[in-house]
Write a protein that holds these residues in place. Structure first.
Motif, PDB file in Angstrom:
ATOM      1  N   MET A  73      14.785   9.136  17.400  1.00  0.00           N
ATOM      2  CA  MET A  73      14.050   9.526  18.626  1.00  0.00           C
ATOM      3  C   MET A  73      15.019   9.572  19.958  1.00  0.00           C
ATOM      4  SD  MET A  73      11.105  10.069  18.445  1.00  0.00           S
ATOM      5  CE  MET A  73      10.287  10.123  19.930  1.00  0.00           C
ATOM      6  N   PHE A 127      14.037   4.669  15.544  1.00  0.00           N
ATOM      7  CA  PHE A 127      14.248   4.639  17.402  1.00  0.00           C
ATOM      8  C   PHE A 127      15.537   5.425  17.827  1.00  0.00           C
ATOM      9  CE2 PHE A 127      10.920   1.965  16.950  1.00  0.00           C
ATOM     10  CZ  PHE A 127       9.943   2.302  17.936  1.00  0.00           C
ATOM     11  N   LYS A 130      14.102   3.522   7.955  1.00  0.00           N
ATOM     12  CA  LYS A 130      13.250   3.095   8.786  1.00  0.00           C
ATOM     13  C   LYS A 130      13.888   2.436  10.139  1.00  0.00           C
ATOM     14  CE  LYS A 130       9.795  -0.546   8.504  1.00  0.00           C
ATOM     15  NZ  LYS A 130       8.695  -1.184   7.406  1.00  0.00           N
ATOM     16  N   VAL A 169      -0.366   0.535   7.303  1.00  0.00           N
ATOM     17  CA  VAL A 169       0.795   0.286   6.849  1.00  0.00           C
ATOM     18  C   VAL A 169       2.003   1.128   7.772  1.00  0.00           C
ATOM     19  CG1 VAL A 169       2.583   0.449   5.265  1.00  0.00           C
ATOM     20  CG2 VAL A 169       0.107  -0.147   4.588  1.00  0.00           C
ATOM     21  N   GLN A 170       2.117   2.310   7.760  1.00  0.00           N
ATOM     22  CA  GLN A 170       3.045   3.314   8.334  1.00  0.00           C
ATOM     23  C   GLN A 170       2.804   3.285  10.053  1.00  0.00           C
ATOM     24  OE1 GLN A 170       3.300   7.070   6.611  1.00  0.00           O
ATOM     25  NE2 GLN A 170       1.359   7.640   7.098  1.00  0.00           N
ATOM     26  N   ASP A 196       4.307  -1.128  10.519  1.00  0.00           N
ATOM     27  CA  ASP A 196       5.981  -0.590  10.432  1.00  0.00           C
ATOM     28  C   ASP A 196       6.331  -1.116  12.161  1.00  0.00           C
ATOM     29  OD1 ASP A 196       6.148   0.466   8.129  1.00  0.00           O
ATOM     30  OD2 ASP A 196       6.597   2.458   8.756  1.00  0.00           O
ATOM     31  N   TYR A 197       5.603  -1.122  13.072  1.00  0.00           N
ATOM     32  CA  TYR A 197       6.060  -1.420  14.347  1.00  0.00           C
ATOM     33  C   TYR A 197       5.579  -2.657  15.066  1.00  0.00           C
ATOM     34  CZ  TYR A 197       7.174   3.536  13.911  1.00  0.00           C
ATOM     35  OH  TYR A 197       7.578   4.586  13.192  1.00  0.00           O
ATOM     36  N   THR A 238       4.252   4.442  20.513  1.00  0.00           N
ATOM     37  CA  THR A 238       5.451   3.597  20.342  1.00  0.00           C
ATOM     38  C   THR A 238       6.684   4.308  20.284  1.00  0.00           C
ATOM     39  OG1 THR A 238       3.969   1.972  19.100  1.00  0.00           O
ATOM     40  CG2 THR A 238       6.361   1.538  18.696  1.00  0.00           C
ATOM     41  N   LEU A 239       6.694   5.087  19.334  1.00  0.00           N
ATOM     42  CA  LEU A 239       8.085   5.924  19.255  1.00  0.00           C
ATOM     43  C   LEU A 239       8.369   6.644  20.592  1.00  0.00           C
ATOM     44  CD1 LEU A 239       7.394   7.713  15.938  1.00  0.00           C
ATOM     45  CD2 LEU A 239       9.355   6.103  16.164  1.00  0.00           C
ATOM     46  N   ARG A 293      11.169   6.660   6.034  1.00  0.00           N
ATOM     47  CA  ARG A 293      10.073   7.436   6.702  1.00  0.00           C
ATOM     48  C   ARG A 293      10.613   8.767   7.281  1.00  0.00           C
ATOM     49  NH1 ARG A 293       8.046   3.334   4.846  1.00  0.00           N
ATOM     50  NH2 ARG A 293       6.765   1.747   5.899  1.00  0.00           N
ATOM     51  N   THR A 351       0.676  -1.161  -0.096  1.00  0.00           N
ATOM     52  CA  THR A 351       0.077  -0.095   0.012  1.00  0.00           C
ATOM     53  C   THR A 351       0.771   1.248   0.042  1.00  0.00           C
ATOM     54  OG1 THR A 351      -1.612  -1.130   1.099  1.00  0.00           O
ATOM     55  CG2 THR A 351      -1.550   1.338   1.291  1.00  0.00           C
ATOM     56  N   ILE A 358       2.184   4.714   0.734  1.00  0.00           N
ATOM     57  CA  ILE A 358       2.019   5.617   1.962  1.00  0.00           C
ATOM     58  C   ILE A 358       2.411   7.073   1.639  1.00  0.00           C
ATOM     59  CG2 ILE A 358       1.949   3.683   3.763  1.00  0.00           C
ATOM     60  CD1 ILE A 358       4.891   4.845   4.400  1.00  0.00           C
TER      61      ILE A 358
END
Lengths: 114, 417
Positions: A79, A76, A72, B201-202, B206-207, B177-178, A47, A5, A7
């Motif tokens: 972040m 983390f 991707k 999806v994202q 993704d997670y 989550t982030l 992303r 899909t 995005i």
């Protein structure tokens, strides 16, 4: 053939992606950006990261984003680095708060005046 | 109590109100009072820090605050727009008196030549879905979690379950989550998600956040704080199969169970609502049944895309400007109604003399269908999903064929897959 899909935008085109060696064949995409997304996603997904950072001397945080998509698997780590930042006001929308966030080569920028 | 004559009052300075006020000012309206109850314009965009706004309208992918800034910054060029933040509208009448209150001006009655309703929507809370169990701390709507995290800088908890797969719930699953909160599951009562596919999806895939379709919360456990939710699959009639229920430990339950246009002011003024959208019945000018009262954005119908809000709000602002000058053409409108698999169509009345974009929402998901206008197949719909609005622009040429009520339906396509 794996289905995917898109995005890139909220239309969310359903695409089929076929990877043969280094060649990526995409069908079902509605636009050129979808094609690029599918190719990238099949090889190395990326992303845009959005978050908020604490601002020195302020109660409310500042919304931020990466200037471009980042890998991707670095989300983390990025972040964790975002959390170490304490920008000083005044801050202008689009201002770079951190060059090369988490070794991605992509800058973190302010998404709002502060 | 101060009474004041003005040209236009816009209620709400979110994306709809900002775009409408700017369009009206551009069209030459002499004075626009733009009112918002919050201290900052931008509405819900300010807490929507994720990106994806503006692709259609600006050809760029912006975050919510960035999208809002595109409309806040130009306000400075239009001194005729008076932005009144921290101001609550407490009453609207059919003859366009707007009663507003704030600590600086006190109570002010604006006698307006035109009014634009742009109050947006609000979330359905726990009470709207009647979940049994105790009433501990730790139950939030998704929008509240979004505000806490993105505006206040607070985390709502450590482990969360999200009920409802609307877009805000999905986006908050990723956001939580982030920030290090463990999202154990997203539960959806229906057999399909009401959110955009791209967000599944994202935000979830993704997670690796599990999405349980056809599941719901049957009980909330916990005394001071949520300790767990009991979850059960549901049957075809959406009734929980309690023999198959299981518990998920969590300290936070996030509800993303739908949005309702905020129309208390409108209803009290006598604005007629469409039961299918929960918003005012509007025509191609986004005028309601009350002359001079227009409406745009999520107060009319809940949009998937802010870009569509901007477009329709600019139209409402332009039409209000014409109305104020007495130049809004009176044409006989064609009434539009929803046929097979159509839950709602906006606008509900269309002017035959100009292109009108219809926003059509389906009742249930399908594949390989066709959008039919009266008896004519108009456009192919490879995927139909209730969470994704179908846009179709009727041209005056097409509209020449229709003089009577128009039925819009989603019908079987040529090829069934």
């Amino acid at each position: 053939m794996p289905e995917m899909t898109c995005i890139v935008c909220p239309v969310g085109c359903r695409m089929t992606v076929k990877v043969t060696g280094t060649a990526v064949e995409v069908t079902g995409n509605g636009c050129r950006r979808g094609l690029e997304y599918a190719r990238q996603e099949a090889i190395a997904p990326q992303r845009v990261l959005t978050a908020v950072v604490a601002v020195a001397g302020a109660e409310q945080p500042l919304p931020v984003k990466t200037a471009r998509p980042i890998p991707k698997e670095k989300l983390f780590a990025a972040m964790a680095e975002v959390k170490t930042l304490r920008p000083q006001p005044p801050i202008r929308i689009g201002q770079v708060l951190k060059e090369d966030l988490a070794g991605t080569g992509v800058a973190l920028v302010a998404a709002k005046n502060f | 109590m101060l009474e004041k004559d003005t040209d236009l009052v816009v209620i709400g300075a979110g994306p709809a109100g900002l775009a409408a006020a700017l369009a009206a000012a551009e069209a030459g309206v002499g004075e626009v009072i733009l009112i918002d109850r919050l201290e900052e314009p931008g509405g819900i965009l300010q807490q929507c820090i994720h990106n994806g706004f503006g692709l259609r309208y600006f050809g760029e992918e912006l975050t919510g605050p960035e999208y809002a800034w595109r409309f806040i910054e130009p306000l400075a060029q239009y001194p005729q727009i008076q932005l009144k933040t921290g101001t609550m509208v407490i009453e609207l009448t059919a003859d366009r008196r707007v009663v507003a209150i704030n600590p600086r001006d006190g109570l002010v009655v604006y006698r307006a030549k035109a009014v634009i309703l742009a109050m947006g929507c609000r979330e359905r809370p726990r009470g709207a879905i009647n979940i049994p169990g105790s009433r501990p701390a730790g139950i939030f709507t998704a929008g509240t979690v979004q505000r806490l995290m993105n505006i206040e800088g607070l985390l709502p908890g450590k482990t969360a379950v999200i009920l409802g797969s609307g877009d805000i719930g999905l986006i908050m699953a990723r956001r939580l989550t982030l920030e290090g909160v463990k999202v154990r599951a997203v539960l959806e009562l229906l057999p399909y998600s009401s959110g955009l596919q791209r967000n599944i999806v994202q935000c979830l895939d993704d997670y690796q956040i599990p999405l349980y379709l056809s599941h719901t919360v049957t009980r909330i456990r916990g005394e001071q704080r949520v300790s767990a939710v009991e979850v059960a699959p549901v049957d075809d009639r959406l009734q929980p199969l309690s023999d198959q229920r299981f518990a998920i430990d969590c300290d936070t339950l996030v509800l993303s169970v739908g949005l309702v246009p905020e129309n208390e002011l409108s209803v009290n003024a006598g604005v007629q609502l469409d039961p299918a959208t929960g918003g005012p019945l509007v025509d191609s000018n986004y005028q309601t049944n009350l002359p001079g009262i227009f409406a745009c954005g999520n107060v009319v119908h809940v949009h998937d895309l802010v870009d569509d809000v901007t477009e329709e709000s600019r139209m409402a602002g332009g039409a209000a400007a014409l109305y104020i000058r007495g130049q809004l053409a009176k044409v006989t409108m064609i009434r539009v109604s929803g046929g097979r698999n159509v839950r709602s169509v906006v606008p509900q009345q269309i002017a035959p003399d100009r292109p009108t974009t219809l926003y059509v929402r389906a009742r249930f998901p399908e594949r390989n269908r066709i959008l039919r206008v009266a008896d004519n197949d108009r456009t192919k719909l490879p995927v139909v999903a209730p969470g994704e609005t179908i846009r179709y622009t009727l041209t005056p040429k097409e509209l020449q064929e229709y003089r009577e009520d128009l039925s819009i339906s989603i019908e079987g396509g040529a090829s069934h897959a």
